[in-house]
Write a protein that holds these residues in place. Sequence first.
Motif, mmCIF file in Angstrom:
data_model
loop_
_atom_site.group_PDB
_atom_site.id
_atom_site.type_symbol
_atom_site.label_atom_id
_atom_site.label_comp_id
_atom_site.label_asym_id
_atom_site.label_seq_id
_atom_site.Cartn_x
_atom_site.Cartn_y
_atom_site.Cartn_z
ATOM 1 N N LYS A 1 31.692 -21.858 -9.951
ATOM 2 C CA LYS A 1 33.153 -21.765 -9.837
ATOM 3 C C LYS A 1 33.701 -20.756 -10.839
ATOM 4 N N GLU A 2 33.236 -20.834 -12.069
ATOM 5 C CA GLU A 2 33.701 -19.903 -13.109
ATOM 6 C C GLU A 2 33.369 -18.454 -12.741
ATOM 7 N N ALA A 3 32.260 -18.263 -12.049
ATOM 8 C CA ALA A 3 31.840 -16.916 -11.651
ATOM 9 C C ALA A 3 32.590 -16.409 -10.419
ATOM 10 N N GLY A 4 33.332 -17.301 -9.739
ATOM 11 C CA GLY A 4 34.011 -16.915 -8.512
ATOM 12 C C GLY A 4 33.118 -17.080 -7.293
ATOM 13 N N ALA A 5 32.167 -17.979 -7.396
ATOM 14 C CA ALA A 5 31.221 -18.241 -6.317
ATOM 15 C C ALA A 5 31.218 -19.745 -6.024
ATOM 16 N N GLU B 1 17.948 -22.826 -11.142
ATOM 17 C CA GLU B 1 18.748 -21.613 -11.314
ATOM 18 C C GLU B 1 19.107 -21.082 -9.947
ATOM 19 N N VAL B 2 20.233 -20.337 -9.874
ATOM 20 C CA VAL B 2 20.677 -19.815 -8.589
ATOM 21 C C VAL B 2 21.082 -18.346 -8.706
ATOM 22 N N ILE B 3 21.069 -17.686 -7.573
ATOM 23 C CA ILE B 3 21.640 -16.360 -7.398
ATOM 24 C C ILE B 3 22.659 -16.493 -6.263
ATOM 25 N N VAL C 1 26.820 -9.280 -11.928
ATOM 26 C CA VAL C 1 26.531 -7.853 -11.881
ATOM 27 C C VAL C 1 26.692 -7.400 -10.427
ATOM 28 N N ASN C 2 27.562 -6.424 -10.203
ATOM 29 C CA ASN C 2 27.779 -5.889 -8.848
ATOM 30 C C ASN C 2 28.053 -6.990 -7.822
ATOM 31 N N ASN C 3 28.938 -7.910 -8.162
ATOM 32 C CA ASN C 3 29.343 -9.011 -7.277
ATOM 33 C C ASN C 3 28.219 -9.977 -6.934
ATOM 34 N N VAL C 4 27.213 -10.048 -7.793
ATOM 35 C CA VAL C 4 26.143 -11.026 -7.639
ATOM 36 C C VAL C 4 26.076 -11.839 -8.935
ATOM 37 N N PHE C 5 26.045 -13.166 -8.787
ATOM 38 C CA PHE C 5 25.973 -14.074 -9.923
ATOM 39 C C PHE C 5 24.532 -14.546 -10.105
#
Length: 124
Positions: free
Chosen positions: A61-65, A118-120, A22-26
Amino acid sequence: MKVVSTKEAPAAIGPYSQGMVVNNVFYSSGQIPLTAEGELVEGDVVVQTHQVFKNLQAVLKEAGASLDSVVKTTVFIKDMNDFGKVNEVYGEYFHTHKPARSCVEVARLPKDVLIEIEVIALVK
């Protein structure tokens, strides 16, 4: 919002997703020591923590992070006496980049595992 889903990490075991962007945050769901095929990794908290990080790396990785873009982690452990062992493994993955973290002991985790994380993270 974007749902994050990869076959490189275990599928959700309930009505939730592996993570959301959401808004470039995973925001990840908690990862437990299951293989990508859904098999529980047997072993002590060290072995289980390594598997959790393998799963986190896959969903990131899948999220682009990546682990380098993680800003906050929450660690749930079954026994606070394992804190030192968990911290040692955690430090292997976050040795130069050190995100904010909370760590709490819980009475029970899904499938009676010893750890869940869990991570952000910021998405690149």
